[in-house]
Design a protein around this motif. Structure first.
Motif, PDB file in Angstrom:
ATOM      1  N   ASP A 398       0.827  -1.209   0.000  1.00 60.18           N
ATOM      2  CA  ASP A 398       0.000   0.000   0.000  1.00 60.18           C
ATOM      3  C   ASP A 398       0.863   1.262   0.000  1.00 60.18           C
ATOM      4  OD1 ASP A 398      -2.474   1.402   0.005  1.00 60.18           O
ATOM      5  OD2 ASP A 398      -2.341   1.680   2.178  1.00 60.18           O
ATOM      6  N   GLY A 399       1.947   1.230  -0.775  1.00 68.99           N
ATOM      7  CA  GLY A 399       2.807   2.410  -0.906  1.00 68.99           C
ATOM      8  C   GLY A 399       3.597   2.747   0.332  1.00 68.99           C
ATOM      9  N   PHE A 400       3.800   1.787   1.214  1.00 63.41           N
ATOM     10  CA  PHE A 400       4.477   2.028   2.490  1.00 63.41           C
ATOM     11  C   PHE A 400       5.822   2.718   2.270  1.00 63.41           C
ATOM     12  CE2 PHE A 400       7.183   1.045   6.084  1.00 63.41           C
ATOM     13  CZ  PHE A 400       6.336   1.178   7.167  1.00 63.41           C
ATOM     14  N   GLY A 401       6.028   3.814   2.985  1.00 62.44           N
ATOM     15  CA  GLY A 401       7.304   4.519   2.948  1.00 62.44           C
ATOM     16  C   GLY A 401       7.631   5.159   1.626  1.00 62.44           C
ATOM     17  N   GLY A 402       6.645   5.276   0.750  1.00 60.31           N
ATOM     18  CA  GLY A 402       6.915   5.866  -0.559  1.00 60.31           C
ATOM     19  C   GLY A 402       7.843   5.038  -1.414  1.00 60.31           C
ATOM     20  N   GLY A 403       7.902   3.726  -1.124  1.00 57.34           N
ATOM     21  CA  GLY A 403       8.763   2.843  -1.902  1.00 57.34           C
ATOM     22  C   GLY A 403      10.221   2.876  -1.496  1.00 57.34           C
ATOM     23  N   VAL A 404      10.544   3.529  -0.372  1.00 56.99           N
ATOM     24  CA  VAL A 404      11.926   3.593   0.104  1.00 56.99           C
ATOM     25  C   VAL A 404      12.377   2.207   0.531  1.00 56.99           C
ATOM     26  CG1 VAL A 404      13.456   4.528   1.882  1.00 56.99           C
ATOM     27  CG2 VAL A 404      11.695   5.976   0.841  1.00 56.99           C
ATOM     28  N   MET A 412      13.588  -5.464   2.096  1.00 56.47           N
ATOM     29  CA  MET A 412      12.697  -4.878   3.097  1.00 56.47           C
ATOM     30  C   MET A 412      12.461  -3.407   2.785  1.00 56.47           C
ATOM     31  SD  MET A 412      13.566  -6.783   6.695  1.00 56.47           S
ATOM     32  CE  MET A 412      15.272  -6.287   6.896  1.00 56.47           C
ATOM     33  N   ALA A 413      11.492  -2.846   3.487  1.00 55.86           N
ATOM     34  CA  ALA A 413      11.086  -1.468   3.243  1.00 55.86           C
ATOM     35  C   ALA A 413      11.605  -0.536   4.325  1.00 55.86           C
ATOM     36  CB  ALA A 413       9.566  -1.381   3.174  1.00 55.86           C
ATOM     37  N   GLY A 414      11.870   0.704   3.935  1.00 54.84           N
ATOM     38  CA  GLY A 414      12.183   1.768   4.858  1.00 54.84           C
ATOM     39  C   GLY A 414      10.948   2.641   5.054  1.00 54.84           C
ATOM     40  N   PRO A 415      11.056   3.703   5.812  1.00 56.90           N
ATOM     41  CA  PRO A 415      12.236   4.256   6.480  1.00 56.90           C
ATOM     42  C   PRO A 415      12.838   3.289   7.506  1.00 56.90           C
ATOM     43  CG  PRO A 415      10.421   5.837   6.464  1.00 56.90           C
ATOM     44  CD  PRO A 415       9.860   4.528   6.054  1.00 56.90           C
ATOM     45  N   MET A 416      14.095   3.595   7.874  1.00 53.36           N
ATOM     46  CA  MET A 416      14.786   2.686   8.775  1.00 53.36           C
ATOM     47  C   MET A 416      14.245   2.736  10.202  1.00 53.36           C
ATOM     48  SD  MET A 416      16.775   0.748   7.163  1.00 53.36           S
ATOM     49  CE  MET A 416      17.785   0.075   8.464  1.00 53.36           C
ATOM     50  N   VAL A 417      13.541   3.800  10.558  1.00 57.43           N
ATOM     51  CA  VAL A 417      12.774   3.801  11.796  1.00 57.43           C
ATOM     52  C   VAL A 417      11.316   3.835  11.361  1.00 57.43           C
ATOM     53  CG1 VAL A 417      12.295   4.988  13.973  1.00 57.43           C
ATOM     54  CG2 VAL A 417      14.604   5.030  13.014  1.00 57.43           C
ATOM     55  N   ASN A 418      10.697   2.663  11.333  1.00 61.00           N
ATOM     56  CA  ASN A 418       9.362   2.581  10.725  1.00 61.00           C
ATOM     57  C   ASN A 418       8.337   1.990  11.683  1.00 61.00           C
ATOM     58  OD1 ASN A 418       8.715  -0.410   9.962  1.00 61.00           O
ATOM     59  ND2 ASN A 418      10.847  -0.124   9.296  1.00 61.00           N
ATOM     60  N   SER A 419       7.079   2.246  11.365  1.00 57.09           N
ATOM     61  CA  SER A 419       5.986   1.917  12.275  1.00 57.09           C
ATOM     62  C   SER A 419       5.688   0.430  12.345  1.00 57.09           C
ATOM     63  CB  SER A 419       4.721   2.671  11.857  1.00 57.09           C
ATOM     64  OG  SER A 419       4.385   2.376  10.513  1.00 57.09           O
ATOM     65  N   VAL A 420       5.922  -0.331  11.274  1.00 54.20           N
ATOM     66  CA  VAL A 420       5.574  -1.752  11.289  1.00 54.20           C
ATOM     67  C   VAL A 420       6.573  -2.552  12.120  1.00 54.20           C
ATOM     68  CG1 VAL A 420       5.314  -3.828   9.890  1.00 54.20           C
ATOM     69  CG2 VAL A 420       4.271  -1.691   9.143  1.00 54.20           C
ATOM     70  N   ALA A 421       7.865  -2.377  11.852  1.00 59.68           N
ATOM     71  CA  ALA A 421       8.873  -3.109  12.634  1.00 59.68           C
ATOM     72  C   ALA A 421       8.723  -2.807  14.113  1.00 59.68           C
ATOM     73  CB  ALA A 421      10.274  -2.751  12.146  1.00 59.68           C
ATOM     74  N   ASN A 422       8.434  -1.557  14.450  1.00 60.45           N
ATOM     75  CA  ASN A 422       8.342  -1.182  15.861  1.00 60.45           C
ATOM     76  C   ASN A 422       7.030  -1.576  16.502  1.00 60.45           C
ATOM     77  OD1 ASN A 422      10.833   0.335  16.903  1.00 60.45           O
ATOM     78  ND2 ASN A 422      10.570   1.115  14.818  1.00 60.45           N
ATOM     79  N   ALA A 423       5.953  -1.704  15.723  1.00 59.37           N
ATOM     80  CA  ALA A 423       4.717  -2.270  16.274  1.00 59.37           C
ATOM     81  C   ALA A 423       4.956  -3.717  16.699  1.00 59.37           C
ATOM     82  CB  ALA A 423       3.593  -2.193  15.247  1.00 59.37           C
ATOM     83  N   PHE A 424       5.649  -4.486  15.862  1.00 65.26           N
ATOM     84  CA  PHE A 424       5.963  -5.870  16.220  1.00 65.26           C
ATOM     85  C   PHE A 424       6.937  -5.925  17.395  1.00 65.26           C
ATOM     86  CE2 PHE A 424       4.062  -7.231  12.206  1.00 65.26           C
ATOM     87  CZ  PHE A 424       3.523  -8.447  12.564  1.00 65.26           C
ATOM     88  N   TYR A 425       7.876  -4.990  17.434  1.00 62.90           N
ATOM     89  CA  TYR A 425       8.836  -4.970  18.546  1.00 62.90           C
ATOM     90  C   TYR A 425       8.100  -4.767  19.872  1.00 62.90           C
ATOM     91  CZ  TYR A 425      12.918  -3.507  21.326  1.00 62.90           C
ATOM     92  OH  TYR A 425      13.895  -3.397  22.281  1.00 62.90           O
TER      93      TYR A 425
END
Length: 666
Positions: A398-404, A412-425
């Protein structure tokens, strides 16, 4: 007379007589039909009939995880055990349970999972089921079409009326009612081979080699010794058959783990949802052919997210916790690369504890689980600096991170501080805190870290003006994924739940089959059962209805080949409805590990009626709701040693029920 104990397991194995155990002090569990146990007596006997351990009458309600208290069990021996109980309010004991057999292998040795898959200790056995054809059609060109009704991982046996050389085509998908698809999408199976028939005996048709390198990947699981190589197929076409091909001439031998088709049941007012549930049930049985949860036919490799979603569904359909224990240990050795896949292993350990009530497994894995938090990637405010897979394939983000793209892994997708990785964390930290408390370990460290992450999460990712979450630090884009995961995990501040929920609902199924697990989980949790069911069954090409329309008989890896060109039709991560129906539609949640106390918060989801049977370690829960006579009628049948807190639609105060049958109404 108290009801006789049933549903015996030893070391959380339902079929221990067909495998071997290595634990010299195994644990015993049993089910009661009704009532509350006050006393039990358990005996373990040698093959000779000698009683090795008699617990005596133990004043306890404990009926799961009772540890062996006799002298050590020796290697390579056979035993039986049985139990009887006394219920509260009764002075008479039950009859002894039917004895359950078990055998030891190399006692004290814990098998370490290896790709060669040559040890079958401490897990339920594999079985070969002989499947006869549902239909045989002779076509005008003399070719025979043979349909077994559903695809299985198996082998083919033929017995000809005369010796002859024939050509056999194997197909997992049909092109028409009476033909297989010889050009199926992606990695859906089509293969062909020649074989020589015998008029005197049944012959095994050699399994055609895979067009891809099955088992070559590090961590791929191989067929165990003693079994022929298999492939997934539903139907065959045979060229050159001498005479008439009859049902007795052909058999599919399906390989799968032991599976009780009657353990779970579901039916409802929507026949398509019924078909989806049956699709999921067959998926778990058919894809268990290696005794490990794998990602499908193309790679035959365990993946963490795949295994967790499969665990949630499979363990609501059959009492096979050992398959996922084995898979978890396997993945701790052969881990894959996505950031949040590592966190799924902690979720698997917590789910095992909830299903079984047992903490010893998580305790043994503790140090390895702790490393899966990836805390070394956290920056001073607590947030991880890491890319995220977000969703798979990449186009489903769904266009996460503007394709970064992430700098630590280009897949994997960026930004390197992102909401999905940290939600799981955050979710994994909370899971570790709960496990630590259960194990008697200091849990405050995980709780404090989770609170620090929560505060930083809201400060960095929450767009308060819009009331939604951004994809990552420095991004203004608010994707479905940036919002569905915190909503599913309970990470959204109460004041912003309405706006986050509105964004999530507005996006529809703008995610993959994998992320649909969490999308629908979030909708059910927010009382949006009707929206969740509509997404499951929506017309178009992004629903489980479409899987059925594609002709899949196991759940697919992706919604359609146009979204993932190499998809398989044998991917258990697509079987999320198997856990979402009990957990979401019926609101089933263990309030105590081991299901001694459960919550039930049913929602109609737009259905006029539904019935469900769910197996647990304490016995089956039988549930049903019906709105056809006005109001909401709810039937509950609880096994012995189980209580439930039931909250019906429109009610805020739960009704507390004990074991037995109950009829409630609003």
């Amino acid at each position: 007379m108290s009801s006789t104990p049933f549903g015996l397991t030893i070391s959380y194995l339902a079929y221990p007589e067909r495998t071997t155990l290595t634990d010299p002090k195994p644990v015993f569990s049993w089910c009661l039909e009704d009532g509350t146990q006050s006393v039990y007596q358990l005996q373990v006997l040698a093959e000779s009939g000698q009683v090795l351990w008699d617990s005596g009458r133990v004043a306890s309600a404990q009926s799961i995880g009772v540890r062996y208290g006799g002298s050590g069990l020796f290697s390579n021996q056979k035993f039986t055990w049985k139990v009887r109980v006394w219920r509260v309010g009764s002075s008479r004991g039950s009859a002894w349970s039917k004895p359950q057999g078990f055998a030891t292998g190399r006692v004290w040795l814990t098998p370490f999972p290896q790709p060669k898959n040559d040890s079958w200790e401490n897990r339920n056995p594999l079985e070969l089921t002989e499947i006869e054809p549902e239909r045989i059609i002779k076509r005008g060109d003399g070719t025979y079409f043979v349909d077994f009704g559903r695809a299985w991982f198996g082998t083919l046996y033929l017995r000809g009326p005369a010796a002859a050389r024939v050509i056999v085509h194997f197909g997992e998908k049909l092109a028409t009612k009476n033909s297989i698809d010889r050009k199926p999408p992606g990695s859906v199976c089509y293969r062909t081979t020649e074989t020589l028939l015998s008029a005197r005996e049944r012959v095994l048709v050699p399994t055609p080699k895979s067009p891809f390198s099955s088992g070559a990947r590090r961590g791929a699981v191989l067929i165990p010794p003693g079994y022929e190589e298999v492939l997934p197929f539903r139907a065959i076409e045979v060229e050159g058959w001498p005479g008439e091909l009859k049902k007795e001439h052909v058999r599919l031998h399906a390989l799968h783990s032991a599976f009780d088709d009657r353990a779970a049941a579901f039916s409802c007012s929507d026949p398509t949802l019924d078909a989806v549930w049956k699709l999921c049930q067959h998926t778990f049985k058919a894809t268990s052919f290696l005794g490990v949860s794998i990602d499908g036919e193309r790679e035959r490799t365990p993946y963490e997210a795949d295994a967790y979603i499969a665990q949630l569904g499979h363990c609501h359909m059959e009492r096979d916790w050992a398959l996922y224990r084995w898979t978890l240990e396997y993945l701790l050795t052969y881990s894959t690369w996505p950031t949040e896949w590592a966190h799924h292993l902690i979720l698997m350990a917590e789910a095992d504890w909830e299903f079984t009530g047992d903490t010893t497994f998580a305790n043994r894995l503790w140090e390895r689980l702790e490393r899966k938090l990836l805390r070394s990637k956290a920056r001073p405010d607590g947030l991880l600096v890491a890319g995220a897979i977000v969703d798979w394939p990449q186009a489903e983000r769904d266009g996460f991170g503007g394709g970064v793209q992430a700098t630590d892994n280009r897949q994997m997708a960026g930004p390197m501080v992102n909401s999905v990785a940290n939600a799981f964390y955050w979710h994994a930290l909370m899971g570790m805190a709960r496990l630590a408390k259960a194990l008697g370990k200091p849990g405050t460290d995980y709780e404090q870290e989770a609170e620090r992450v929560r505060k930083a999460y809201h400060a960095v990712f929450l767009d308060s003006a819009r009331g939604v979450f951004r994809d990552g630090e420095g991004s203004t884009h608010a994707s479905l994924h940036a919002n569905l995961f915190p909503l599913a995990f309970g990470l959204v501040p109460d004041a912003h739940v309405p706006t986050v929920l509105a964004l999530v609902k507005s996006k529809g199924m703008a995610c993959s089959v994998y992320a649909a697990q969490y999308l629908l989980e979030a909708l059910f949790a927010e009382g949006e059962a009707e929206a969740a069911i509509k997404l499951m069954l929506a017309p178009g090409d992004r629903s489980w209805r479409h899987m059925l329309e594609m002709g899949a008989t196991m759940t697919a890896e992706a919604w359609d080949a146009k979204y993932k060109p190499n998809l398989t039709f044998s991917h258990a991560w697509g079987a999320a409805p198997a856990n979402l129906i009990p957990r979401g539609l019926f609101g089933l949640e263990p309030l105590e590990p081991g299901y001694g106390k459960v919550a039930l918060k049913p929602q109609t989801g737009g259905l006029s009626w539904a019935k469900l049977t769910v197996p647990t370690i304490r016995g089956p829960l039988k549930l049903a709701f019906d709105t056809r006579r006005g109001g909401f009628a709810f039937e509950v049948e609880l096994p012995g040693n189980v209580t439930a807190e039931v909250t019906l639609p429109g009610e805020k105060t739960p009704r507390v029920l004990g074991s037995g049958k109950h009829q409630l109404r609003t």
